[in-house]
Scaffold this motif. Structure first.
Motif, PDB file in Angstrom:
ATOM      1  N   LEU A  39      93.542  62.102  78.181  1.00  0.00           N
ATOM      2  CA  LEU A  39      92.814  60.841  77.961  1.00  0.00           C
ATOM      3  C   LEU A  39      93.614  59.991  76.983  1.00  0.00           C
ATOM      4  N   GLU A  42      90.480  54.825  74.064  1.00  0.00           N
ATOM      5  CA  GLU A  42      89.065  55.118  73.785  1.00  0.00           C
ATOM      6  C   GLU A  42      88.109  54.367  74.704  1.00  0.00           C
ATOM      7  N   SER A  46      85.453  56.249  80.296  1.00  0.00           N
ATOM      8  CA  SER A  46      86.364  57.389  80.471  1.00  0.00           C
ATOM      9  C   SER A  46      85.944  58.562  79.598  1.00  0.00           C
ATOM     10  N   GLU A  47      85.488  58.253  78.373  1.00  0.00           N
ATOM     11  CA  GLU A  47      85.012  59.304  77.458  1.00  0.00           C
ATOM     12  C   GLU A  47      83.894  60.113  78.121  1.00  0.00           C
ATOM     13  N   VAL A  50      85.262  62.231  81.012  1.00  0.00           N
ATOM     14  CA  VAL A  50      86.054  63.367  80.524  1.00  0.00           C
ATOM     15  C   VAL A  50      85.133  64.441  79.945  1.00  0.00           C
ATOM     16  N   ARG A  51      84.130  64.016  79.196  1.00  0.00           N
ATOM     17  CA  ARG A  51      83.173  64.987  78.626  1.00  0.00           C
ATOM     18  C   ARG A  51      82.498  65.788  79.740  1.00  0.00           C
ATOM     19  N   GLU A  66      92.363  69.978  76.609  1.00  0.00           N
ATOM     20  CA  GLU A  66      92.169  68.553  76.390  1.00  0.00           C
ATOM     21  C   GLU A  66      93.349  67.962  75.640  1.00  0.00           C
ATOM     22  N   HIS A  67      93.864  66.832  76.124  1.00  0.00           N
ATOM     23  CA  HIS A  67      94.905  66.109  75.376  1.00  0.00           C
ATOM     24  C   HIS A  67      94.442  64.687  75.162  1.00  0.00           C
ATOM     25  N   ARG A  68      94.148  64.332  73.914  1.00  0.00           N
ATOM     26  CA  ARG A  68      93.712  62.967  73.598  1.00  0.00           C
ATOM     27  C   ARG A  68      94.838  62.250  72.888  1.00  0.00           C
ATOM     28  N   GLN A  97      93.224  60.699  83.071  1.00  0.00           N
ATOM     29  CA  GLN A  97      92.068  59.822  83.273  1.00  0.00           C
ATOM     30  C   GLN A  97      92.525  58.358  83.362  1.00  0.00           C
TER      31      GLN A  97
END
Ligand code: NAD
Length: 295
Positions: A39, A42, A46-47, A50-51, A66-68, A97
């Motif tokens: 992701l 912000e 998308s948040e 992804v959640r 997870e890669h933020r 994403q």
């Protein structure tokens, strides 16, 4: 008599339960399939996606990585991460994403993913393999829509299917899938002439446009099956908002044979099919067998 309401939420729950069962039944020498989700930035929608993806991945007994990355990430940094994930033997599926920030070329990123790990099915190799009728990883939303159609209608052979929308993510792969099921397949789009007449010729209407309630009651012939892919948030009279699809559900439901609601139709199928793709990708790359319903 009104349309059957196609319960995508219940169908997706059954599919994820089956995925969990298959993952749990894998030989103990096989580590659970692992999905890496990337992701960038912000974006609020998308948040949420992804959640949900992470939660369902874990509920299926698969591993979620997870890669933020910050919104300022540049293309080279993102491509570096993709290379690392491609080379990581512990990663079976990679999902980036969308949308990505404007400084990043989304096509370049998608096509940098190892096609064997491309669980969204957006890489040109998977697009080409789908078009050529070869085994591939198929985009999740159209595949989920197809599962609902087959569950509702059984054999689709010879039916007239009209898809409204020609995106790479939904419309075009949906057309390939329906063609492979021997439908007579039409893709309509923003430049099509007399869209209502085209839609009225269909036994199956798939709407993937992104325009709230665009498909009206008299666009759908009696007895047709309608798959509404659209997700649109609209304002209501009482100052609140609600989700609606691309079709006018209330006007179509009385005379269609079956229709998907929004929410609760196609939406839940997308994540279930993403995890199905992750399991398939793991079995193909690591050479382990799956039960016949996943072959
Ligand atoms: P997109 O914007 O990429 O493509 C829309 C398509 O609709 C285009 O091909 C365009 O030609 C066509 N179009 C636009 N206006 C039109 C008009 N007036 N008449 C006929 N065709 C027209 O959108 P997309 O990514 O394919 O998504 C479509 C919808 O599906 C959106 O509402 C999106 O939110 C939803 N969606 C839902 C899921 C899910 O999980 N359920 C997944 C992806 C997309």
């Amino acid at each position: 008599m009104g349309a059957k309401i196609i319960d995508g939420k219940a169908f997706a729950a059954k599919l994820t339960a089956r995925l969990a069962e298959v993952v749990q039944g894998l030989d103990t020498s096989i580590t659970p399939p692992a999905l890496a989700v990337v992701l960038v930035g912000e974006d609020a929608a998308s948040e949420v996606y992804v959640r949900n993806k992470i939660r369902t991945t874990e509920a299926c007994g698969m591993k979620s990585i997870e890669h933020r990355l910050p919104a300022t990430t540049n293309q080279e940094e993102l491509l570096d991460l993709i290379t690392r994930l491609n080379n990581d033997d512990g990663v079976d599926g990679i999902l980036v994403q969308l949308p990505l920030p404007p400084q990043i070329d989304a096509d370049a990123v998608i096509n940098a993913i190892n096609p064997e790990k491309d669980v969204d099915g957006f890489h040109v190799v998977n697009v080409g393999r789908l078009g050529a009728g070869l085994p591939s990883l198929v985009p999740c939303t159209p595949f989920g829509s197809l599962m609902l159609l087959k569950d509702t209608l059984g054999d689709l052979s010879g039916l007239n299917a009209v898809i409204i929308g020609r995106s790479n993510i939904v419309g075009k792969p949906m057309a390939q899938l329906l063609l492979a099921e021997n439908c007579t397949t039409t893709i309509a789009h923003s430049r099509s002439k007399d869209l209502p007449a085209i839609a009225r010729s269909a036994d199956i209407v798939v709407a993937a446009v992104g325009r709230p309630q665009m498909v009206k009651g008299d666009w759908v012939k009696p007895g047709a099956v309608v798959i509404d892919v659209g997700i649109n948030r609209i304002n209501t009279n009482n100052g609140k908002t609600r989700l609606v699809g691309d079709v006018d559900f209330d006007a179509i439901a009385p005379h269609a044979a079956a229709i998907t609601p929004v929410p609760g139709g196609v939406g839940p199928m997308t994540i279930a099919c993403l995890l199905r793709n992750t399991l398939l990708a793991a079995s193909r790359r690591r050479h382990f067998d799956l039960p016949a319903d996943f072959a």
